[in-house]
Design an enzyme around this catalytic site. Structure first.
Site, mmCIF file in Angstrom:
data_model
loop_
_atom_site.group_PDB
_atom_site.id
_atom_site.type_symbol
_atom_site.label_atom_id
_atom_site.label_comp_id
_atom_site.label_asym_id
_atom_site.label_seq_id
_atom_site.Cartn_x
_atom_site.Cartn_y
_atom_site.Cartn_z
ATOM 1 N N CYS A 51 0.818 -1.222 0.000
ATOM 2 C CA CYS A 51 0.000 0.000 0.000
ATOM 3 C C CYS A 51 0.848 1.266 0.000
ATOM 4 O O CYS A 51 0.523 2.243 -0.688
ATOM 5 C CB CYS A 51 -0.972 0.001 1.173
ATOM 6 S SG CYS A 51 -0.241 -0.311 2.785
ATOM 7 N N ASP A 109 -7.656 5.389 -1.310
ATOM 8 C CA ASP A 109 -7.249 4.169 -0.606
ATOM 9 C C ASP A 109 -6.523 3.215 -1.558
ATOM 10 O O ASP A 109 -7.121 2.698 -2.514
ATOM 11 C CB ASP A 109 -8.486 3.483 -0.030
ATOM 12 C CG ASP A 109 -8.140 2.455 1.027
ATOM 13 O OD1 ASP A 109 -7.031 1.889 0.957
ATOM 14 O OD2 ASP A 109 -8.973 2.218 1.921
ATOM 15 N N HIS A 145 -5.668 0.215 -1.001
ATOM 16 C CA HIS A 145 -5.935 -1.186 -0.686
ATOM 17 C C HIS A 145 -6.977 -1.817 -1.608
ATOM 18 O O HIS A 145 -7.275 -3.011 -1.483
ATOM 19 C CB HIS A 145 -6.397 -1.312 0.776
ATOM 20 C CG HIS A 145 -5.403 -0.771 1.756
ATOM 21 N ND1 HIS A 145 -5.474 0.509 2.257
ATOM 22 C CD2 HIS A 145 -4.294 -1.327 2.300
ATOM 23 C CE1 HIS A 145 -4.463 0.716 3.091
ATOM 24 N NE2 HIS A 145 -3.732 -0.376 3.131
#
Length: 589
Positions: free
Chosen positions: A422, A546, A548
């Site tokens: 990430c 994000d 992820h």
């Protein structure tokens, strides 16, 4: 009937901020007795080809004088003699004030300056009325490598465009603009259609639009771009050619000869009103191609004159269209391989000053080019997914990322980094921002590039290369500094609850730097794209990208599931510490 005058908000903004005495030209579009001033160019030493860098139909309509000295009417009239597209050129004066500048406008009517009122028009309103046309084709060019020969052959190329053998076509259609060669000048369309009707009827014709990154809270500035290709008839039609047929005559003249052979990739822009008749585009397109050829001619002549006899230095010209912030219109520039970013710094600085553009950020580097939708190639990553979000309702001050970035997340490039990559992905998003804004020409670093960089600078051991070890904000800082020469500010908080206290720091960063922020805490890393901070209540929300996410580049799904969205303070773990890496934007051109 006197002309109605409107002036672009971008032009007014630039004139309001200028504090030095200067004079310049005013450029605009005239349609239906309304003159819209969309651009300006301040005078400097030497000749300029700036008009050839504007879209066709944007022409010089007047002059601007900035300063507080008494107006020299005779001098102004003398300058306005250069305006040849109207009998009533425009004169604007900009008086420098302590708080704001005072702008007045006059039309020169029968050699008398008559005061006129003007309206200020927003960028959105201009491009709701007008459409850009992008003309693309290829033309062979052969010439002896001498100044006179190059000028002569470019002149011949332009003459060939006027001989009636040129035809224009909307790609993926059977619509052809023929000029005077058929009854209504069109093939594939009946009646007398307008450009507006073309835009409505065929979405295939429309190539792209421009998102307005400068007005996040408001609507986007959508600009329809009609793509047209140019064709040349290879057969002659009886009655269209006045020349007499005769047997060919061959003349052979043997002597040493250095030739220049290029394929000119024509990529010319013009701007027309939506209510303009399609048949009338023929002359606009011919002039657009001629204007582009003049621009290329100047570049090639400059290359020949400065190559010191080493003709191998003459390379294929490359076209770059720019739509700079604060400018409000396209600027086309031609670069060659010899025009490195470093050697062009002085030229770019001069152009910034002439257009009254900011002097602290690049706007005309190759990476700043405008990318039309038809040109998008490669990885197909989403660009600026946050622009589709609804406005946040927090009652605070909002500051967002400025410019463009790509959304990097888990499992892209056929790589399984789920659970450990990430921070790498956030770093790639940051690097893409610096590339899009023109601060670097370096490609976005791969995982291997990132790990090798950390090994090379001694931060990691050699066995780190090829591993699945995490990195954090400190490593992101090291890589940005080493690979992109970008320094960063690191902000530390001991718990997620402390993120509330960093609202002023984040507001300052996005206002003054505008780069995305990498934040790492515990085992997770995210990218912060903006903040909404209410200094009275202390309430704060964060715009989060994000990394992820593991799916495809499905924007609707990403926004619906909150992979890009506004998050409250409780998004951060109150039991975890966080480090934020705030990339600092260098001052450069």
């Amino acid at each position: 009937m006197p002309l109605k005058l409107t002036v672009s908000q971008n032009v007014i903004n630039r004139l309001t901020n200028v504090k030095e005495t200067c004079t310049g030209n005013l450029y605009g579009i005239l349609y239906n007795n309304t003159l819209i001033i969309v651009g300006l160019y301040m005078h400097s030493k030497g000749k300029t080809d700036i008009i050839n860098g504007f879209p066709t139909e944007i022409d010089m309509y007047g002059v601007i004088q900035v300063g507080n000295e008494i107006m020299d009417a005779e001098k102004v009239k003398q300058i306005m003699n250069e305006v040849d597209v109207t009998d009533t050129p425009l004169y604007m004066s900009c008086k420098i004030g302590t708080r704001s500048n005072v702008i007045e406008a006059y039309f020169n009517i029968n050699n008398r300056l008559e005061h006129t009122n003007f309206e200020i028009i927003a960028e959105t309103d201009i491009y709701s009325q007008f459409v850009h046309i992008r003309l693309m084709t290829q033309l062979p060019f052969t010439s002896a490598i001498t100044t006179d020969s190059i000028k002569e052959n470019f002149l011949n190329l332009r003459k060939q465009l006027l001989n009636g053998q040129t035809v224009f076509n909307f790609p993926k259609t059977t619509i052809y603009i023929m000029g005077n060669e058929c009854e209504n000048g069109l093939v594939g369309l009946s009646g007398d259609p307008t450009v507006r009707e073309i835009c409505k009827e065929s979405s295939d014709v429309i190539e792209g639009c421009i998102p307005n990154d400068r007005k996040k809270k408001g609507p986007t500035v959508e600009m329809d771009v009609l793509r047209i290709i140019m064709l040349k008839k290879v057969t002659r039609e009886y009655g269209l050619d006045n020349s007499k047929a005769h047997a060919p005559v061959l003349h052979i003249d043997k002597h040493p000869y250095k030739s220049l052979m290029l394929t000119l990739n024509i990529d010319a822009l013009s701007v027309v009103h939506r209510d303009e008749k399609v048949v009338n585009l023929y002359s606009v397109l011919v002039e657009s191609c001629c204007r582009f050829l003049r621009l290329v001619e100047g570049v090639i002549l400059n290359n020949v004159e400065t190559c010191s006899g080493d003709y191998s230095l003459i390379s294929q010209p490359e076209t770059f269209h720019f739509f700079p912030e604060h400018c409000g219109h396209f600027i086309t520039r031609i670069y060659t391989k010899r025009n490195t970013e470093d050697c062009m710094e002085g030229t770019r600085l001069k152009l910034h000053k002439q257009l009254l553009l900011p002097l602290n950020r690049p706007l005309f580097r190759r990476a700043n080019r405008f990318v039309f939708s038809g040109d998008i190639q490669g990885n197909g990553l989403l660009i600026n997914p946050h622009e589709r979000l609804n406005p946040v309702k927090n009652g605070g001050e909002i500051a967002l990322v400025k410019g463009k970035y790509s959304y990097y997340h888990y499992c892209q490039d056929n790589m399984d980094d789920n659970g450990w990559g990430c921070a790498y992905r956030s770093l790639q998003t940051l690097a893409s921002w610096f590339r899009f804004q023109g601060y670097t020409n370096r490609e976005v670093p791969t995982f291997y590039d990132i790990q090798k960089c950390l090994v090379d600078i001694g931060d990691k051991p050699s066995n780190f290369l090829g591993s699945k070890q995490w990195i954090g904000s400190t490593e992101v800082n090291f890589v940005l500094n080493s690979l992109l020469n970008v320094t960063s500010r690191i902000i530390y908080v001991s718990s997620g609850e402390e993120m509330e206290s960093k609202g002023p720091d984040l507001i300052y960063h996005f206002k003054n730097h505008g780069s995305p922020i990498m934040i790492g805490g515990g085992v997770l890393a995210h990218t912060i794209l903006g903040v909404d901070y209410n200094s009275i209540t202390g309430e704060i929300k964060f715009l989060i990208l994000d990394p992820h996410y593991t799916g495809s580049e499905d924007l609707d799904l990403i926004l619906k599931k909150g992979w890009c969205g506004w998050k409250p303070l409780k998004f951060w773990d109150k039991n975890a510490y966080y480090n934020m890496c705030l990339p600092q934007v260098p001052t450069c051109i």
